[in-house]
Motif scaffolding. Sequence first.
Motif, short mmCIF file in Angstrom:
data_model
loop_
_atom_site.label_atom_id
_atom_site.label_comp_id
_atom_site.label_asym_id
_atom_site.label_seq_id
_atom_site.Cartn_x
_atom_site.Cartn_y
_atom_site.Cartn_z
N ASN A 16 0.79 -1.29 -0.07
CA ASN A 16 0.02 -0.13 0.06
C ASN A 16 0.85 1.29 0.02
OD1 ASN A 16 -2.49 -1.26 -0.14
ND2 ASN A 16 -2.60 -1.39 2.19
N SER A 17 1.99 1.09 0.87
CA SER A 17 2.77 2.29 0.68
C SER A 17 3.46 2.70 -0.57
CB SER A 17 4.05 2.07 1.64
OG SER A 17 4.85 3.29 1.84
N SER A 20 7.04 5.83 -5.89
CA SER A 20 7.20 4.47 -7.02
C SER A 20 7.82 4.82 -8.30
CB SER A 20 5.56 4.33 -7.27
OG SER A 20 5.09 5.16 -7.71
N LEU A 30 2.26 1.87 -3.48
CA LEU A 30 1.16 2.58 -4.43
C LEU A 30 0.64 3.89 -4.16
CD1 LEU A 30 -1.15 -0.74 -4.76
CD2 LEU A 30 0.29 0.05 -6.41
N HIS A 31 0.83 4.23 -2.87
CA HIS A 31 -0.02 5.58 -2.68
C HIS A 31 1.01 6.59 -2.48
CE1 HIS A 31 -3.17 2.44 -1.73
NE2 HIS A 31 -3.73 3.27 -2.48
N ASN A 32 2.37 6.24 -2.16
CA ASN A 32 3.29 7.37 -2.03
C ASN A 32 3.75 7.86 -3.27
OD1 ASN A 32 5.44 5.93 -3.02
ND2 ASN A 32 5.96 5.26 -0.80
N ASN A 33 4.39 8.97 -3.37
CA ASN A 33 5.17 9.63 -4.51
C ASN A 33 6.57 9.15 -4.98
OD1 ASN A 33 6.55 10.93 -2.73
ND2 ASN A 33 6.02 12.95 -3.18
#
Length: 343
Positions: A269-270, A277, A272-275
Amino acid sequence: MIHRSFLLQWILVVIFTVTIIYLKMKLNFLEDHYKVLHNAITQEQNNVQTGNEVSEHSYKSAFDDLIIIYNRVPKTASTSFVGLVYDLCKHNKYHVLHINVSNNMHTLTLPNQIQFANNITVWNAKKPAFYHGHVAFLNFEKFGVRQTPLYINILRKPLDRFVSYYYFLRYGDNFRPHLIRKKHGDTKTFDECIDAGQPDCDPDNMWLQIPFLCGHDPACWEIGNSWALEEAKRNLQKHYLLVGVTEELTEFIEILQIVLPRFFKGAYNSFLHNNKSHLRQTTQKINPRPETIDKIQKSVVWKMENELYNFALTHFHAVKKRLINASPQDVNQRFMYEKIRPK
């Protein structure tokens, strides 16, 4: 006289009452202790039969002693992945250490190999530990250390990695945009470089993923060495816990979260949802022409590097199939021990 006799009887009654209360309390304690002990033994027997650790303490000790080495190949999305590892380390309580070899060398001298292997296996203050660096695979077994680390890695389609590195040396990336790279100012495209036959776009320069997985043997770094390719495959099968691919980085992280939650809990989840990747992207990159691709793919080195990539991809897909896209049979799989002797 009668008063003294009565007092004595009263004292005896009190002593008897207190003794009865004490014995009841003792009996209750013993019963409770027996229940706890009985439940613990039963749970321990069940844990042994199902393959679980005997106790929470021993479970934690086993994973708190873990060492992971990510001998990262350049230009394979390694910066994005390592950024995630650093983000998780405080919350998941492990240490991250960068392996920095002088002069940007990818191999260690024999004395340094021995020192490195012994150093990180006994450095208990930094366990559990995640080591990362642009360094070739090192087989810890030959040094006789008690603990061998878990290796992981990420590979990328060899031509994509090669083209990305070519433009990276000229234009840098968004990770450190103001850093001047060694080919800064050279605006020649990859196609033009191939047409001119320049050395920095020679297909032999793709020889990198094979030696990184092959290791420290000098033959690993001999361009086009067929033994090195086979050794890289053997190491991937025998010594690497997981080798993913850049093109499926999200699935690589998802599998690590399933397999090693001690390190990667919350990673999926981290990511996928942080900036972060896509933490490091080459600033300017032009895809090569079809005729350039055709010329590269005729080279021996591309064929060998591509063979390793496809070998890794097949293994990765096999793991992914049984974990991410698992059948009901795999999802419900358990194991246990039976007929344990002596009783």
